[in-house]
Write a protein that holds these residues in place. Structure first.
Motif, PDB file in Angstrom:
ATOM      1  N   ARG A  12      19.083 -52.138  42.767  1.00 15.86           N
ATOM      2  CA  ARG A  12      18.921 -53.243  43.714  1.00 15.86           C
ATOM      3  C   ARG A  12      19.142 -54.585  43.032  1.00 15.86           C
ATOM      4  O   ARG A  12      19.682 -55.526  43.628  1.00 15.86           O
ATOM      5  N   LEU A  13      18.706 -54.721  41.771  1.00 19.83           N
ATOM      6  CA  LEU A  13      18.899 -55.987  41.048  1.00 19.83           C
ATOM      7  C   LEU A  13      20.384 -56.296  40.885  1.00 19.83           C
ATOM      8  O   LEU A  13      20.818 -57.436  41.102  1.00 19.83           O
ATOM      9  N   ALA A  14      21.171 -55.295  40.493  1.00 16.56           N
ATOM     10  CA  ALA A  14      22.608 -55.523  40.309  1.00 16.56           C
ATOM     11  C   ALA A  14      23.270 -55.887  41.624  1.00 16.56           C
ATOM     12  O   ALA A  14      24.154 -56.762  41.668  1.00 16.56           O
ATOM     13  N   HIS A  15      22.857 -55.244  42.691  1.00 19.20           N
ATOM     14  CA  HIS A  15      23.403 -55.560  44.015  1.00 19.20           C
ATOM     15  C   HIS A  15      23.093 -57.011  44.375  1.00 19.20           C
ATOM     16  O   HIS A  15      23.956 -57.761  44.860  1.00 19.20           O
ATOM     17  N   ALA A  16      21.850 -57.420  44.106  1.00 16.57           N
ATOM     18  CA  ALA A  16      21.463 -58.801  44.398  1.00 16.57           C
ATOM     19  C   ALA A  16      22.226 -59.788  43.522  1.00 16.57           C
ATOM     20  O   ALA A  16      22.614 -60.876  43.984  1.00 16.57           O
ATOM     21  N   GLN A  17      22.468 -59.438  42.265  1.00 13.18           N
ATOM     22  CA  GLN A  17      23.210 -60.342  41.383  1.00 13.18           C
ATOM     23  C   GLN A  17      24.629 -60.578  41.898  1.00 13.18           C
ATOM     24  O   GLN A  17      25.137 -61.702  41.830  1.00 13.18           O
ATOM     25  N   LEU A  25      25.710 -69.350  43.672  1.00 11.91           N
ATOM     26  CA  LEU A  25      24.487 -69.726  42.974  1.00 11.91           C
ATOM     27  C   LEU A  25      24.536 -69.206  41.539  1.00 11.91           C
ATOM     28  O   LEU A  25      25.179 -68.199  41.251  1.00 11.91           O
ATOM     29  N   ASP A  26      23.840 -69.905  40.667  1.00 18.77           N
ATOM     30  CA  ASP A  26      23.746 -69.457  39.282  1.00 18.77           C
ATOM     31  C   ASP A  26      22.596 -68.481  39.080  1.00 18.77           C
ATOM     32  O   ASP A  26      22.629 -67.674  38.149  1.00 18.77           O
ATOM     33  N   ALA A  27      21.579 -68.590  39.939  1.00 16.64           N
ATOM     34  CA  ALA A  27      20.419 -67.711  39.775  1.00 16.64           C
ATOM     35  C   ALA A  27      19.523 -67.813  41.000  1.00 16.64           C
ATOM     36  O   ALA A  27      19.589 -68.792  41.769  1.00 16.64           O
ATOM     37  N   LEU A  55      16.620 -64.415  38.154  1.00 22.66           N
ATOM     38  CA  LEU A  55      17.701 -63.455  38.351  1.00 22.66           C
ATOM     39  C   LEU A  55      19.023 -64.193  38.278  1.00 22.66           C
ATOM     40  O   LEU A  55      19.486 -64.772  39.267  1.00 22.66           O
ATOM     41  N   PRO A  56      19.674 -64.204  37.116  1.00 23.35           N
ATOM     42  CA  PRO A  56      20.950 -64.905  36.995  1.00 23.35           C
ATOM     43  C   PRO A  56      22.068 -64.119  37.656  1.00 23.35           C
ATOM     44  O   PRO A  56      21.965 -62.906  37.862  1.00 23.35           O
ATOM     45  N   GLY A 110      18.723 -70.599  43.845  1.00 18.65           N
ATOM     46  CA  GLY A 110      18.069 -70.249  45.102  1.00 18.65           C
ATOM     47  C   GLY A 110      16.594 -70.033  44.863  1.00 18.65           C
ATOM     48  O   GLY A 110      16.208 -69.210  44.022  1.00 18.65           O
ATOM     49  N   LEU A 111      15.752 -70.778  45.580  1.00 19.05           N
ATOM     50  CA  LEU A 111      14.305 -70.685  45.413  1.00 19.05           C
ATOM     51  C   LEU A 111      13.698 -69.819  46.509  1.00 19.05           C
ATOM     52  O   LEU A 111      14.144 -69.851  47.663  1.00 19.05           O
TER      53      LEU A 111
END
Length: 371
Positions: A12-17, A25-27, A55-56, A110-111
């Protein structure tokens, strides 16, 4: 148990990145809340001490936590997702850790949508060159399409809240106050497997005309219609939400007439759910029969809201929302009719859009229950 491995997969993290990069966005910078839990499985406490997932768009994600919270972070599914955990001691400034985790200058971040203002301003000071945008630009489209594991968790939550509604005859009767009935319901929500009780609405007689009435010292009287809207959060983190309307004894004639209209409207809206249908069309399917019967102005709110790790999230089933429904989207279908000063009614099921149409995650009858 089904969770956490199936609910919080490392990929899921890679998908979000990839989505972070595609959004320019940078992160993402995510403080405690459902977005952080969605990506890492870590159900962090919201404290004045900074907890923040960095999450960059490329590179390793970093979870920054207070030192006293590190054991909880390490015991969560977060390490299994591949994040690096970095802690800070009381008295130290944690915001340089955010800059370090970014790995270079940031133009836009993104906050978390519900980040505390104090943290937003501190990040603005630490990253003065970075434009601040909402993380939901990236995460809402991901979160609204539930995986099979997430649908299973919502199905479990639906069965748990159904079990509470099935016991309503034990508590709801004339001579008891709404608050007394509500206290019994709250205990039953936990007994049914919920970790927390998120809300209990017991709206009898004229209180039923207020959609967000909670409970009061009003004594339930014979013949009262009673709107009961209840929900909680399961240990998985996923939420339940269901409304049924009851009547203590025999219903007033005018109430019985419009309840039948509402019943038909709710079924029509559920039947309208299928892939490709705009969210607004489900709202229209609920609204049309109610308006045709002359109660259009008494339907005061949207037809539904998404549900998952938050009780209210996207997609919203409301006029003007042209978002096409897709398999995996889960949301409420809850039309209501509210007659000020008299009574009201609402019927709510959580449904999920499937490849073949729709599945109701609340399976109890939606017919009027006379107690």
């Amino acid at each position: 148990m089904l969770y956490p491995p199936a609910l919080y997969p490392p990929e899921r993290l890679a998908h979000a990145q990839r989505a972070v990069a595609a959004a320019g966005l940078d992160a993402l910078l995510l403080t405690p809340g459902s977005d952080l839990r969605y990506l890492t499985g870590y159900h962090a406490h919201a404290l004045e001490r900074l907890t923040c997932l960095v999450l960059p768009a490329q590179g390793r994600a970093t979870l920054i936590v207070p030192r006293l919270e590190r054991p909880a972070a390490e015991a969560s599914p977060a390490p299994g997702t591949g994040v690096a955990i970095v802690d800070h001691q009381d008295g130290d400034d944690p915001y340089p850790l955010v800059k370090r985790a970014l790995g270079g200058p940031a133009r836009a971040v993104g906050l978390a949508d519900r980040m505390w203002a104090a943290q937003v301003l501190a990040l603005r000071a630490a990253l003065p060159a970075a434009a601040q945008r909402l993380a939901s630009e990236v995460l809402a489209p991901l979160r609204m399409r539930k995986t099979p594991a997430e649908v299973a968790a919502l199905r479990e939550a639906g069965a748990a809240i159904d079990a509470v509604h099935a016991r309503m005859g034990e508590w709801l009767r004339a001579g008891r106050t709404e608050a007394e009935v509500g206290a019994d319901i709250a205990r039953a929500i936990r007994e049914a497997g919920h970790e927390t009780v998120d809300f209990v609405i017991v709206a009898s007689g004229p209180n039923g005309a207020s959609p967000h009435h909670a409970t009061s010292d009003r004594v339930v009287a014979p013949g009262d219609p009673v709107v009961v809207d209840i929900g909680g959060t399961m240990p998985s983190g996923y939420c339940s939400d269901s409304t049924r309307t009851y009547v203590v004894g025999s219903p007033p004639a005018d109430f019985a007439a419009y309840y039948e209209v509402l019943h038909a409207a709710q079924r029509a809206a559920v039947a309208a759910v299928r892939p490709g249908v705009p969210a607004r069309s489900v709202d229209a399917a609920a609204r049309a029969p109610i308006a045709e019967a002359g109660y259009g102005e008494a339907f005061l709110h949207r037809t539904g809201h998404g549900i998952g790790l938050d009780g209210h999230e996207e997609p919203y089933i409301v006029a003007g929302n042209g978002l096409p429904l897709e398999p995996g989207m889960a949301f409420s279908v809850e039309p209501g009719i509210y007659l000020d000063g008299r009574h009201g009614a609402r019927i709510e099921d959580i449904v999920v859009c499937t490849a073949g149409g729709v599945e109701r995650l609340n399976t109890l009858s939606t017919a009027l229950v006379e107690l």
